[in-house]
Design an enzyme around this catalytic site. Structure first.
Site, PDB file in Angstrom:
ATOM      1  N   HIS A  76      53.574 -11.208  45.722  1.00 61.78           N
ATOM      2  CA  HIS A  76      52.383 -11.783  46.355  1.00 61.78           C
ATOM      3  C   HIS A  76      52.445 -13.298  46.504  1.00 61.78           C
ATOM      4  O   HIS A  76      51.589 -13.887  47.160  1.00 61.78           O
ATOM      5  CB  HIS A  76      51.126 -11.270  45.674  1.00 61.78           C
ATOM      6  CG  HIS A  76      51.013  -9.782  45.865  1.00 61.78           C
ATOM      7  ND1 HIS A  76      50.930  -9.221  47.127  1.00 61.78           N
ATOM      8  CD2 HIS A  76      51.087  -8.752  44.994  1.00 61.78           C
ATOM      9  CE1 HIS A  76      50.916  -7.894  47.004  1.00 61.78           C
ATOM     10  NE2 HIS A  76      51.012  -7.588  45.725  1.00 61.78           N
ATOM     11  N   ARG A  86      56.525  -6.788  54.590  1.00 56.30           N
ATOM     12  CA  ARG A  86      55.240  -7.502  54.640  1.00 56.30           C
ATOM     13  C   ARG A  86      55.161  -8.663  53.651  1.00 56.30           C
ATOM     14  O   ARG A  86      54.352  -9.552  53.813  1.00 56.30           O
ATOM     15  CB  ARG A  86      54.074  -6.542  54.410  1.00 56.30           C
ATOM     16  CG  ARG A  86      53.970  -6.045  52.994  1.00 56.30           C
ATOM     17  CD  ARG A  86      52.759  -5.183  52.800  1.00 56.30           C
ATOM     18  NE  ARG A  86      52.883  -3.915  53.477  1.00 56.30           N
ATOM     19  CZ  ARG A  86      52.182  -2.822  53.133  1.00 56.30           C
ATOM     20  NH1 ARG A  86      51.304  -2.896  52.153  1.00 56.30           N
ATOM     21  NH2 ARG A  86      52.344  -1.684  53.761  1.00 56.30           N
ATOM     22  N   ASN A 135      56.490  -9.799  38.813  1.00 56.01           N
ATOM     23  CA  ASN A 135      56.653  -9.407  40.216  1.00 56.01           C
ATOM     24  C   ASN A 135      56.149 -10.554  41.113  1.00 56.01           C
ATOM     25  O   ASN A 135      54.997 -10.986  40.987  1.00 56.01           O
ATOM     26  CB  ASN A 135      55.848  -8.123  40.447  1.00 56.01           C
ATOM     27  CG  ASN A 135      55.952  -7.604  41.860  1.00 56.01           C
ATOM     28  OD1 ASN A 135      55.852  -8.376  42.814  1.00 56.01           O
ATOM     29  ND2 ASN A 135      56.127  -6.310  42.022  1.00 56.01           N
ATOM     30  N   GLU A 178      62.558  -3.323  43.654  1.00 60.64           N
ATOM     31  CA  GLU A 178      61.786  -2.107  43.955  1.00 60.64           C
ATOM     32  C   GLU A 178      62.035  -1.743  45.400  1.00 60.64           C
ATOM     33  O   GLU A 178      61.997  -2.606  46.288  1.00 60.64           O
ATOM     34  CB  GLU A 178      60.287  -2.388  43.791  1.00 60.64           C
ATOM     35  CG  GLU A 178      59.817  -2.403  42.375  1.00 60.64           C
ATOM     36  CD  GLU A 178      58.335  -2.711  42.313  1.00 60.64           C
ATOM     37  OE1 GLU A 178      57.640  -2.658  43.341  1.00 60.64           O
ATOM     38  OE2 GLU A 178      57.883  -3.037  41.222  1.00 60.64           O
ATOM     39  N   HIS A 181      59.700  -6.292  45.506  1.00 61.24           N
ATOM     40  CA  HIS A 181      59.678  -5.055  46.287  1.00 61.24           C
ATOM     41  C   HIS A 181      60.001  -5.386  47.738  1.00 61.24           C
ATOM     42  O   HIS A 181      59.218  -6.043  48.419  1.00 61.24           O
ATOM     43  CB  HIS A 181      58.271  -4.435  46.165  1.00 61.24           C
ATOM     44  CG  HIS A 181      58.132  -3.092  46.824  1.00 61.24           C
ATOM     45  ND1 HIS A 181      56.981  -2.357  46.737  1.00 61.24           N
ATOM     46  CD2 HIS A 181      58.978  -2.361  47.587  1.00 61.24           C
ATOM     47  CE1 HIS A 181      57.122  -1.222  47.408  1.00 61.24           C
ATOM     48  NE2 HIS A 181      58.329  -1.206  47.943  1.00 61.24           N
ATOM     49  N   THR A 206      51.520   0.287  46.311  1.00 62.38           N
ATOM     50  CA  THR A 206      52.113   1.579  45.941  1.00 62.38           C
ATOM     51  C   THR A 206      51.047   2.455  45.290  1.00 62.38           C
ATOM     52  O   THR A 206      50.576   2.155  44.204  1.00 62.38           O
ATOM     53  CB  THR A 206      53.302   1.352  44.975  1.00 62.38           C
ATOM     54  OG1 THR A 206      54.106   0.315  45.507  1.00 62.38           O
ATOM     55  CG2 THR A 206      54.123   2.610  44.822  1.00 62.38           C
ATOM     56  N   ARG A 252      59.858  -4.113  51.005  1.00 63.78           N
ATOM     57  CA  ARG A 252      59.226  -2.986  51.704  1.00 63.78           C
ATOM     58  C   ARG A 252      59.870  -2.792  53.061  1.00 63.78           C
ATOM     59  O   ARG A 252      60.386  -3.743  53.670  1.00 63.78           O
ATOM     60  CB  ARG A 252      57.720  -3.233  51.865  1.00 63.78           C
ATOM     61  CG  ARG A 252      56.966  -3.226  50.547  1.00 63.78           C
ATOM     62  CD  ARG A 252      55.471  -3.268  50.788  1.00 63.78           C
ATOM     63  NE  ARG A 252      54.964  -1.992  51.204  1.00 63.78           N
ATOM     64  CZ  ARG A 252      54.276  -1.149  50.425  1.00 63.78           C
ATOM     65  NH1 ARG A 252      53.991  -1.464  49.185  1.00 63.78           N
ATOM     66  NH2 ARG A 252      53.859   0.002  50.889  1.00 63.78           N
ATOM     67  N   GLU A 282      59.348   4.341  35.088  1.00 64.99           N
ATOM     68  CA  GLU A 282      58.233   3.395  34.978  1.00 64.99           C
ATOM     69  C   GLU A 282      56.950   4.178  35.236  1.00 64.99           C
ATOM     70  O   GLU A 282      56.809   4.819  36.283  1.00 64.99           O
ATOM     71  CB  GLU A 282      58.389   2.250  35.987  1.00 64.99           C
ATOM     72  CG  GLU A 282      57.237   1.252  35.871  1.00 64.99           C
ATOM     73  CD  GLU A 282      57.455  -0.038  36.650  1.00 64.99           C
ATOM     74  OE1 GLU A 282      58.623  -0.460  36.819  1.00 64.99           O
ATOM     75  OE2 GLU A 282      56.444  -0.613  37.096  1.00 64.99           O
ATOM     76  N   HIS A 328      51.632  -1.729  37.147  1.00 68.38           N
ATOM     77  CA  HIS A 328      50.717  -1.651  38.280  1.00 68.38           C
ATOM     78  C   HIS A 328      49.284  -1.910  37.839  1.00 68.38           C
ATOM     79  O   HIS A 328      48.742  -1.167  37.028  1.00 68.38           O
ATOM     80  CB  HIS A 328      50.777  -0.319  39.040  1.00 68.38           C
ATOM     81  CG  HIS A 328      50.446  -0.509  40.504  1.00 68.38           C
ATOM     82  ND1 HIS A 328      49.168  -0.692  40.946  1.00 68.38           N
ATOM     83  CD2 HIS A 328      51.243  -0.601  41.592  1.00 68.38           C
ATOM     84  CE1 HIS A 328      49.189  -0.874  42.247  1.00 68.38           C
ATOM     85  NE2 HIS A 328      50.438  -0.832  42.674  1.00 68.38           N
TER      86      HIS A 328
HETATM   87  N1  PXP Z   1      55.592  -1.651  39.189  1.00 69.50           N
HETATM   88  C1  PXP Z   1      55.782  -1.093  40.401  1.00 69.50           C
HETATM   89  C2  PXP Z   1      56.755   0.029  40.522  1.00 69.50           C
HETATM   90  C3  PXP Z   1      55.094  -1.576  41.532  1.00 69.50           C
HETATM   91  O1  PXP Z   1      55.287  -0.997  42.748  1.00 69.50           O
HETATM   92  C4  PXP Z   1      54.240  -2.688  41.385  1.00 69.50           C
HETATM   93  C5  PXP Z   1      53.556  -3.247  42.586  1.00 69.50           C
HETATM   94  O2  PXP Z   1      54.486  -3.739  43.475  1.00 69.50           O
HETATM   95  C6  PXP Z   1      54.091  -3.242  40.103  1.00 69.50           C
HETATM   96  C7  PXP Z   1      54.759  -2.687  39.025  1.00 69.50           C
HETATM   97  C8  PXP Z   1      53.223  -4.423  39.870  1.00 69.50           C
HETATM   98  O3  PXP Z   1      51.896  -4.135  40.151  1.00 69.50           O
HETATM   99  P1  PXP Z   1      50.844  -5.316  40.214  1.00 69.50           P
HETATM  100  O4  PXP Z   1      51.264  -6.232  41.304  1.00 69.50           O
HETATM  101  O5  PXP Z   1      49.566  -4.608  40.475  1.00 69.50           O
HETATM  102  O6  PXP Z   1      50.866  -5.984  38.858  1.00 69.50           O
END
Ligand code: PXP
Length: 247
Positions: A15, A54, A12, A75, A48, A106, A50, A156, A196
């Site tokens: 960030h 952001r 992901n 996402e 994601h 989330t 959003r 998921e 997550h």
């Molecule tokens: N899976 C989903 C559905 C999420 O919303 C997120 C966070 O955007 C992640 C996985 C990844 O989480 P993290 O950034 O904490 O590894």
């Protein structure tokens, strides 16, 4: 894609965009990070979009769709705006997540059971466009059954509470719940993913769940990149997952 039976890693890149947006410019570019992640062993990229934009922007999604050679997992919240964007780009996958403007990330899973009538048309339209739909849910058999009943092929499981729990009994209880949910998913014919909050410390017991097909990991990898580089953090995560899987 890895051979079936192995565990895919979706990286992901949200960030990377968070850091970029802190200064409002173009650096660091999440698309460049995504290409690097794929080279370093990511099987797919997750982003994601959003409602408040952001981190990931509409232009990022467009560029990811154009430049990526690995599958994109978009996402998004189940809203008409996001549905139109997904149907325009047709990414490999969409993961429907709950979204609140005031949350930092989330915070929980979708209420697939309570929101069945609202969510089902989104699943139907996305699936009809050839997009693999997953629902981000808590490890609760009711939620898995609801996902199945609305025709989602994938769920998921939210690993946030497990990752935040104190090591020992509190975390073990939550791990058990995830293991039970993953077994239930297999029984009812759902592909099961998880994600997550996962880190080097917490990924092992999750990766060891043989019925999981994919983990999605972001924040920790981007944070680790400060210390060891993005490619190195992805390679180390991949090795940690593979080691746990082969035990
Ligand atoms: N899976 C989903 C559905 C999420 O919303 C997120 C966070 O955007 C992640 C996985 C990844 O989480 P993290 O950034 O904490 O590894």
């Amino acid at each position: 894609m890895k051979p079936s039976g192995s565990l895919r890693l979706g990286v992901n890149v949200d960030h990377v965009a968070t850091v970029r947006n802190a200064r409002g410019g173009v650096h660091p570019d999440p698309v460049r990070a995504a290409l690097l992640a794929a080279e370093a062993g990511a099987d797919g990229i997750t982003a994601h979009l959003r409602e408040d934009r952001r981190h990931i922007s509409d232009a990022d999604i467009e560029a990811l769709m154009r430049d990526l050679k690995v599958p994109l997992n978009l996402e998004m919240a189940a809203t008409e705006e996001m549905l139109a964007i997904a149907l325009k780009h047709r990414p490999h996958a969409v993961c429907l997540v709950p979204e609140k403007r005031e949350e930092r990330t989330t915070e929980g899973g979708l209420d697939a059971a309570g929101g069945h009538n609202y969510l089902a048309p989104f699943v139907r339209q996305l699936s009809g466009a050839g997009i693999r739909v997953s629902l981000f849910i808590e490890s609760d058999p009711r939620q898995l059954d609801a996902a199945k009943s609305m025709g989602a092929p994938v769920v998921e499981l939210h690993t946030g509470s497990y990752c935040e729990a104190a090591p020992g009994a509190p975390r073990d209880t939550l791990l058990k719940r995830i293991q039970t949910a993953a077994a239930h998913a297999e029984r009812i014919g759902l592909e099961c993913h998880a994600g997550h909050g996962l880190s080097y410390d917490t990924v092992g017991p999750i990766a060891a769940i043989k019925t999981l097909a994919e983990l999605n990991i972001g924040h920790f990898l981007v944070g680790e990149a400060i210390f060891s580089g993005f490619a190195d953090s992805i390679r180390r995560m991949r090795e940690t997952m593979d080691a746990a899987r082969s035990e």
